[in-house]
Write an enzyme that holds these catalytic residues in place. Structure first.
Site: not given
Ligand code: NAD
Length: 421
Positions: A110-111
């Site tokens: 994720a980011k």
């Protein structure tokens, strides 16, 4: 000299997909699996109001992207910056999926990011923006679903605000919702230095493979933040000569070597490494081209391109930053005999110690720094050796090998779990 760092045409997501396709092709991955893996699972965009110190309201835009969660909960940093884009966050989320897989930790990728200029914001404004952003993305983050961490322009204080906000909503403390927190609220020993420590471990391994002694080696570092400044200190302590460093404002070079502690003091006093005495001023991109044995890009994406790769003199490029080298530059460096330790391997020390922090938080049982460093070294060495063996087997560079190894692990998990419903 053209400053590649701020190139407006560079698209990190296109680059991430291009790297993915190269590895998928070599793996002979089915078209169905490619269809699943080349897109992020979730993309959340939020626009939210924050009251500034002036009393005015400003609406900020932020993102949280989860690429793939078949190997475990989503994991990835949050960055603040004026140039943050959804495509950048999507690329970084995909790289996180591969990174966790290549070092074998049970997370997906994720980011997150917020478009803002933190250098122009007061601490109060930063706190209010962080707390509101944490609230907006709280519908998808959580200790068992998606766990943020620091990245460019965010730090343990920002993580503390996020953890506190999430905990206030629940009515009790949930430290495991973020990592990279201060020690006093459930952070881990060794987390601050973890990314740079991992960079040092894999660079040692690479130097050994090339028969190149690290002691006395010349090291040039682009970016002097969490990853870059600590890498400078660790390489210096290893007996290397840190010949050049830079930040957004410019770079400094001294062929006799710089003292990273003195440079850090200068940066803390003056806000930049620029103007450090007894060093020659160089541009941000020249730092990539100075005579050196090890180059550590530790700033941002797309800085080593087809245009400047022929001028890179290093034998090892150890990617502390995510996405610093374009696929075209990869091919040039490989031909030049330069060993690029790819981001998903080189900077995986950060997420690895984040994983240790999360495990410690969930168990409320904390480990000492020696145990953490030992476990980190074991994981980084194991990952480097597996990637190097894959590269030997396929006669490829380390990036293709790391991507193939990672993608095959994620594909296997995806295949075994099957398609819902
Ligand atoms: P940071 O904010 O602490 O430092 C970033 C540094 O890069 C600063 O010195 C800044 O001046 C410089 N910089 C930023 N934009 C630049 C530009 N356009 N041109 C030149 N210099 C620029 O961030 P960080 O946490 O050290 O992250 C640096 C890189 O390392 C990023 O690519 C990040 O994704 C990656 N990374 C960080 C971690 C971590 O644990 N912090 C983990 C893995 C990867």
């Amino acid at each position: 000299m053209h400053d590649e760092v701020s190139s407006a045409t560079f698209n990190p997501y296109h680059m991430a997909v291009q790297q993915f396709e190269l590895a998928a092709e070599r793996l002979e991955l089915s078209e169905d699996m490619r269809e699943i893996l080349r897109q992020p699972k979730r993309e959340l965009a939020v626009n939210f109001p924050v009251r500034l110190d002036s009393g005015r309201i400003k609406t900020f835009t932020g993102y949280r992207v989860q690429h793939n969660v078949n190997r475990g909960p989503a994991k990835g940093g949050i960055r603040y910056g004026p140039d943050v884009t959804l495509d950048e966050v999507k690329a970084l989320a995909m790289w996180m999926t591969w990174k966790c897989a290549v070092v074998g930790i049970p997370y997906g990728g994720a980011k997150g990011g917020v478009i803002c200029d933190p250098k122009d914001m007061s601490p109060g404004e930063l706190e209010r923006m962080t707390r509101r952003f944490a609230t907006e993305i709280s519908i998808i983050i959580g200790p068992h679903s998606d766990i943020p961490a620091p990245d460019v322009n965010t730090n343990p204080q920002v993580m503390a605000w996020m953890m506190d906000t999430f905990s206030m909503h629940a009515g009790y403390s949930i430290p495991a919702v973020v990592t990279g927190k201060p020690l006093s609220i459930g952070g881990s020993e060794g987390r601050n230095d973890a990314t740079a420590t991992g960079v040092l471990f894999v660079t040692r391994r690479a130097a050994r493979k090339l028969g190149m002694p690290l002691k006395g080696a010349r090291v040039s570092i682009q970016g002097f933040g969490n990853a870059g400044s600590i890498a400078a200190r660790l390489f210096y302590n290893e007996g290397c000569k840190v010949v050049a460093v830079s930040d957004t404002r410019g770079g400094i070079y001294n062929e006799a070597g710089l003292d990273p502690a003195a440079v850090l003091r200068h940066k803390q006093e003056r806000g930049s490494v620029v103007g450090f005495p007894q060093a020659q001023a160089v541009s941000v991109s020249e730092v990539l081209e100075v005579p050196c044995d090890v180059l550590v890009p530790a700033a941002t994406e797309g800085v080593i391109t087809a245009a400047n790769a022929p001028r890179v003199q290093a034998r090892i490029v150890s990617e502390a930053a995510n996405g610093p080298t374009t696929p075209e530059a990869d091919a040039i460096l490989y031909k030049q005999g330069c060993m690029v330790i790819p981001d998903i391997l080189a900077n995986a020390g950060g997420v690895t110690v984040s994983y240790f922090e999360w495990v410690q938080d969930l168990q409320s049982f904390f480990w000492g720094v020696d145990e953490i460093t030992k476990k980190l070294e074991m994981i980084m060495n194991r990952a480097f050796d597996a990637v190097a063996a894959e590269a030997d087997l396929y006669n490829s560079d380390l990036r293709l090998a790391a991507n193939m190894l990672a993608i095959s692990r994620v594909a296997e998990a995806t295949q075994i779990r099957g398609i819902y419903p």
